[in-house]
Design an enzyme around this catalytic site. Structure first.
Site, PDB file in Angstrom:
ATOM      1  N   HIS A 189       0.711  -1.088   0.044  1.00 17.63           N
ATOM      2  CA  HIS A 189       0.130   0.004  -0.181  1.00 17.63           C
ATOM      3  C   HIS A 189       0.884   1.267   0.228  1.00 17.63           C
ATOM      4  CE1 HIS A 189       0.560   1.102   4.267  1.00 17.63           C
ATOM      5  NE2 HIS A 189       0.595  -0.233   4.558  1.00 17.63           N
ATOM      6  N   CYS A 205       3.095  -4.858   6.506  1.00 13.39           N
ATOM      7  CA  CYS A 205       2.762  -4.410   5.416  1.00 13.39           C
ATOM      8  C   CYS A 205       4.072  -3.976   4.695  1.00 13.39           C
ATOM      9  CB  CYS A 205       1.794  -3.402   5.385  1.00 13.39           C
ATOM     10  SG  CYS A 205       0.053  -4.136   5.673  1.00 13.39           S
TER      11      CYS A 205
END
Length: 235
Positions: A189, A205
């Site tokens: 992301h 992440c």
């Protein structure tokens, strides 16, 4: 299995063997959603950013939430987006995350790859293995797992979702990583904090600058394989 990866100026090879993807399910994508300012006042001495790089990281005014230019002069040039040789050993159409060197590669035909600088999971939240990009979203809603809320009570207000926007924890785009039919809770992301690129800062992440995740999003189709390599390498 051994996968060779590039480190400037030398080439590196990643240790043979990937750990079980079962580790993928242990933690979720973590950030409080806050970002550093995208505006900087002075360039580091001696660093000149070429016009083509400034263009790549310029403002994106046509987005649902207009994205400001990234202060790319604050980032080590090694992490600027660039096309390179595909040194991953993976076939075209694969996302490869080299955690040791903080790079993400999108492999392309004719032995080439697009390389991006990334931030990765901090100690205790690392993960690695093979999975796939189940789907992707523009300006996604971020819903933190309950385990993360337990660790960070200040994000309780987002238990039912943080609305899209520049301050959203996932940024303007997110790629959702699944192993089989199971959501790993990990994402690739956006994050506008240039100081997080090249660092181990998240709860697992993989973070790219806003302009880079927008670029990657357009390249990666649903179902693409992703390989995340262990944070160890040998010269």
């Amino acid at each position: 299995m051994s996968i060779a990866l590039s480190a400037t100026p030398s080439r590196r090879a990643v240790l043979a063997g990937l750990a079980s993807v079962g580790a993928l399910a242990l933690a979720g994508c973590s950030t409080t959603g806050s970002t550093r300012s995208a505006v900087a006042t002075a360039e580091p001495a001696g660093r000149i950013v070429p016009p083509e790089v400034l263009s790549m990281y310029g403002p994106l005014p046509d987005e649902d939430f207009p994205i400001p230019a990234a202060p790319i002069h604050l980032l080590d040039p090694i992490y600027w987006r660039q096309e390179v040789d595909n040194v991953t050993g993976e076939k075209p159409g694969t996302v490869v995350v080299d955690t040791a060197n903080r790079f993400l590669y999108w492999t392309m035909p004719e032995g080439r790859a697009m390389r991006y600088g990334v931030g990765i999971g901090r100690a205790g939240f690392e993960w690695n293995g093979r999975a796939h990009i189940a789907y992707k979203r523009k300006w996604p809603t971020w819903t933190p797992p309950s385990e993360m809320i337990d660790r960070q009570p200040e994000i309780e207000k987002y238990r039912h979702g943080q609305p899209p926007g520049l301050d959203n924890a996932l940024g303007p785009r997110a790629l959702y990583i699944h192993q089989g039919n199971k959501d790993t809770l990990y994402r690739v992301h956006g994050n506008m904090d240039v100081h997080s690129i090249g660092k181990a800062v998240s709860s697992g992440c993989v973070r790219l600058l806003f302009q880079d995740i927008v670029d990657l999003y357009e390249r990666v189709p649903n179902g693409s394989p992703i390989v995340v390599l262990a944070d160890q390498s040998i010269v």
